[in-house]
Structures are given as structure tokens and as C-alpha cells.
Design a protein around this motif. Structure first.
Motif, PDB file in Angstrom:
ATOM      1  N   ALA A   1      30.104  41.642 -40.103  1.00 29.24           N
ATOM      2  CA  ALA A   1      30.596  43.020 -40.210  1.00 29.24           C
ATOM      3  C   ALA A   1      30.459  43.520 -41.646  1.00 29.24           C
ATOM      4  O   ALA A   1      30.095  44.681 -41.888  1.00 29.24           O
ATOM      5  N   TRP A   2      30.740  42.648 -42.611  1.00 30.88           N
ATOM      6  CA  TRP A   2      30.566  43.002 -44.021  1.00 30.88           C
ATOM      7  C   TRP A   2      29.094  43.271 -44.333  1.00 30.88           C
ATOM      8  O   TRP A   2      28.753  44.267 -44.976  1.00 30.88           O
ATOM      9  N   GLU A   3      28.215  42.406 -43.836  1.00 35.56           N
ATOM     10  CA  GLU A   3      26.787  42.577 -44.112  1.00 35.56           C
ATOM     11  C   GLU A   3      26.247  43.883 -43.513  1.00 35.56           C
ATOM     12  O   GLU A   3      25.303  44.465 -44.048  1.00 35.56           O
ATOM     13  N   ALA A   4      26.874  44.356 -42.443  1.00 40.94           N
ATOM     14  CA  ALA A   4      26.437  45.594 -41.808  1.00 40.94           C
ATOM     15  C   ALA A   4      26.687  46.814 -42.694  1.00 40.94           C
ATOM     16  O   ALA A   4      25.986  47.823 -42.580  1.00 40.94           O
ATOM     17  N   ILE A   5      27.688  46.736 -43.577  1.00 39.94           N
ATOM     18  CA  ILE A   5      27.981  47.882 -44.462  1.00 39.94           C
ATOM     19  C   ILE A   5      27.643  47.570 -45.922  1.00 39.94           C
ATOM     20  O   ILE A   5      27.826  48.429 -46.784  1.00 39.94           O
ATOM     21  N   ARG A   6      27.130  46.384 -46.195  1.00 39.81           N
ATOM     22  CA  ARG A   6      26.933  45.951 -47.575  1.00 39.81           C
ATOM     23  C   ARG A   6      26.032  46.898 -48.373  1.00 39.81           C
ATOM     24  O   ARG A   6      26.328  47.237 -49.525  1.00 39.81           O
ATOM     25  N   SER A   7      24.917  47.318 -47.778  1.00 39.76           N
ATOM     26  CA  SER A   7      24.006  48.204 -48.495  1.00 39.76           C
ATOM     27  C   SER A   7      24.673  49.533 -48.831  1.00 39.76           C
ATOM     28  O   SER A   7      24.444  50.106 -49.898  1.00 39.76           O
ATOM     29  N   GLN A   8      25.511  50.026 -47.919  1.00 36.52           N
ATOM     30  CA  GLN A   8      26.209  51.279 -48.180  1.00 36.52           C
ATOM     31  C   GLN A   8      27.269  51.116 -49.264  1.00 36.52           C
ATOM     32  O   GLN A   8      27.485  52.022 -50.073  1.00 36.52           O
ATOM     33  N   VAL A   9      27.926  49.949 -49.296  1.00 38.98           N
ATOM     34  CA  VAL A   9      28.887  49.686 -50.375  1.00 38.98           C
ATOM     35  C   VAL A   9      28.148  49.595 -51.709  1.00 38.98           C
ATOM     36  O   VAL A   9      28.641  50.060 -52.743  1.00 38.98           O
ATOM     37  N   HIS A  10      26.947  49.016 -51.691  1.00 37.16           N
ATOM     38  CA  HIS A  10      26.129  48.971 -52.906  1.00 37.16           C
ATOM     39  C   HIS A  10      25.852  50.393 -53.394  1.00 37.16           C
ATOM     40  O   HIS A  10      25.987  50.698 -54.584  1.00 37.16           O
ATOM     41  N   LEU A  11      25.496  51.266 -52.462  1.00 38.03           N
ATOM     42  CA  LEU A  11      25.255  52.665 -52.798  1.00 38.03           C
ATOM     43  C   LEU A  11      26.530  53.324 -53.320  1.00 38.03           C
ATOM     44  O   LEU A  11      26.492  54.125 -54.257  1.00 38.03           O
ATOM     45  N   PHE A  12      27.658  52.987 -52.730  1.00 35.78           N
ATOM     46  CA  PHE A  12      28.968  53.471 -53.167  1.00 35.78           C
ATOM     47  C   PHE A  12      29.191  53.110 -54.639  1.00 35.78           C
ATOM     48  O   PHE A  12      29.595  53.952 -55.453  1.00 35.78           O
ATOM     49  N   LEU A  13      28.915  51.847 -54.991  1.00 36.07           N
ATOM     50  CA  LEU A  13      29.133  51.398 -56.370  1.00 36.07           C
ATOM     51  C   LEU A  13      28.131  52.024 -57.333  1.00 36.07           C
ATOM     52  O   LEU A  13      28.473  52.330 -58.479  1.00 36.07           O
ATOM     53  N   LEU A  14      26.895  52.226 -56.880  1.00 31.06           N
ATOM     54  CA  LEU A  14      25.918  52.922 -57.726  1.00 31.06           C
ATOM     55  C   LEU A  14      26.369  54.353 -57.996  1.00 31.06           C
ATOM     56  O   LEU A  14      26.220  54.872 -59.118  1.00 31.06           O
ATOM     57  N   THR A  15      26.930  54.987 -56.967  1.00 33.95           N
ATOM     58  CA  THR A  15      27.439  56.348 -57.133  1.00 33.95           C
ATOM     59  C   THR A  15      28.600  56.348 -58.117  1.00 33.95           C
ATOM     60  O   THR A  15      28.733  57.241 -58.961  1.00 33.95           O
ATOM     61  N   ARG A  16      29.428  55.303 -58.036  1.00 36.28           N
ATOM     62  CA  ARG A  16      30.574  55.176 -58.947  1.00 36.28           C
ATOM     63  C   ARG A  16      30.137  55.079 -60.407  1.00 36.28           C
ATOM     64  O   ARG A  16      30.671  55.760 -61.271  1.00 36.28           O
ATOM     65  N   ILE A  17      29.112  54.254 -60.695  1.00 31.05           N
ATOM     66  CA  ILE A  17      28.684  54.150 -62.097  1.00 31.05           C
ATOM     67  C   ILE A  17      27.918  55.386 -62.537  1.00 31.05           C
ATOM     68  O   ILE A  17      27.840  55.685 -63.727  1.00 31.05           O
TER      69      ILE A  17
END
Length: 216
Positions: free
Chosen positions: A150-166
Motif C-alpha cells: 500500500a505504501w509502494e502504491a503511493i510512494r511516487s506521489q509522496v516523492h512528488l509531495f516532498l519535491l513540492t515541499r522543497i
């Protein structure tokens, strides 16, 4: 009667193209909202448009890109709703992961190794990769296969979330993130479930508030 199936196709090239495009997004080569043109990507990667089209569909399923008939394919720019949904889903998954890690009390060597890598990160994009690797290690330590999937299913989007954060605020990110994650690792090792859950919640809330604060 035997089942009839279509002949298998080799998908290796499309997967490799998807990896290249994904890495370019995660390295900051394509910012959120950037247009991804099949012809240009095919030329840059030295492949035909077919594997590029397949790769973009794969990345669309991951939530990294969006295809719209009037705009073509663009790198996903997270909306307010995207940010809120990712934050709440990540919280639900992570609460279970942290509780399981504390309950199982496994070897946390991989988590410690990621914290050590954080201290050597050369730039914000490498630090984001380490941040994701830390949470990968937490899910692995939880010992729950479906939770990890379930984590791996959203992992890429969380990566994008963190890129947006920085992209919104990077000041102090390189300096502060290693210590923050070292504290998270110590909380897991201490075995205090409530304290660990609260620290992980504060960690998530910080990034979420930076993104929400950028709206005002």
C-alpha cells in the motif's frame, strides 16, 4: 476448454524508459506542470514513440504524470485536495507501520544506515531520496507485506509531495532533516508507541503545513 490468452509482450524497454523519466522528475529536470512530449522524449532517449507512450501510461498510474486531451501529458502539480488526501492516507499507513515496528522490536540497522546517508546528502534532491528510503525501511521493519505494498502504491506521489515541499521552502532542509529522522529512529528503538506516533505525526505535519502555508 483451455483458456485463450494473448501472446506475451516484452515490456522491458517501456519500463526502462519509465525509470529514466521518473528519475528526471525526481532529480528536478521536469518540474510539476512541465509538459512531456512523446516526440522529444523518444528523441532524447533514442527509442520509438511506442515505449515512451507505454512509459507515460505507467507513470500516470503511479500518479506522477497526468494526461489530458487538450494539454497532452504533464508532470503532476499537486492540488490542495491532492496534498490533503496524500497526507491523510500516509498518516493512516504510517500509524500502523510505526505501531508494528514498536511491537515487533526488530533490528533497526537499515533505518540507522539511512540516517547516516542523510548526513552525507549533497543536495535537497538526494535528501528527499533518503527521506523516502527512511520510510521504506520503516515499512520493511513492520513486517506487513500488504501494508508495504500500500505504501509502494503511493510512494511516487509522496516523492512528488516532498519535491513540492522543497520547492516552496528549502531553507534549513539539508541541515534539519538528518537530526529529525535520527529522533524518529530513537523513538522506534525506545519502544514507546505513543511517543513514536506523536513524533512521526509532527514530522508529517511540518511538511504539510509548509505546503498549506504556501497557499496564503
Amino acid at each position: 476448454m483451455s483458456a485463450q490468452v494473448a501472446p506475451a509482450r516484452r515490456r522491458g524497454l517501456a519500463d526502462e524508459v519509465a525509470d529514466r523519466i521518473r528519475d528526471a522528475i525526481f532529480d528536478g529536470g521536469y518540474a510539476p506542470g512541465s509538459q512531456l512530449r512523446e516526440v522529444e522524449l523518444a528523441e532524447a532517449l533514442g527509442v520509438s514513440r511506442g515505449p515512451v507512450r507505454e512509459a507515460l501510461l505507467k507513470l500516470e498510474r503511479e500518479g506522477l504524470v497526468r494526461g489530458e486531451w487538450h494539454r497532452g501529458t504533464t508532470v503532476t502539480a499537486l492540488s490542495d485536495e491532492d496534498v490533503a488526501e496524500l497526507d491523510s492516507l500516509r498518516a493512516a499507513l504510517e500509524q500502523l507501520a510505526v505501531a508494528l515496528v514498536v511491537e515487533r522490536g526488530p533490528d533497526l540497522a537499515e533505518i540507522d544506515a539511512v540516517v547516516a546517508r542523510m548526513e552525507r546528502a549533497a543536495d535537497e534532491h538526494e535528501m528527499v531520496r533518503c527521506d523516502l528510503a527512511f520510510h521504506d525501511a520503516v515499512y520493511a521493519a513492520a513486517g506487513h507485506r500488504r501494508l508495504r505494498e500500500a505504501w509502494e502504491a503511493i510512494r511516487s506521489q509522496v516523492h512528488l509531495f516532498l519535491l513540492t515541499r522543497i520547492g516552496v521552502e528549502s531553507e534549513g532542509y539539508l541541515a534539519g532533516i538528518p537530526a529529525e529522522h535520527r529522533e524518529l529512529a530513537q523513538a522506534l528503538r525506545a519502544g514507546d508507541r505513543e511517543a513514536a506516533l506523536e513524533l512521526f505525526a509532527v514530522h508529517r505535519r511540518h511538511a504539510f503545513e509548509i505546503l498549506r502555508g504556501s497557499e496564503h
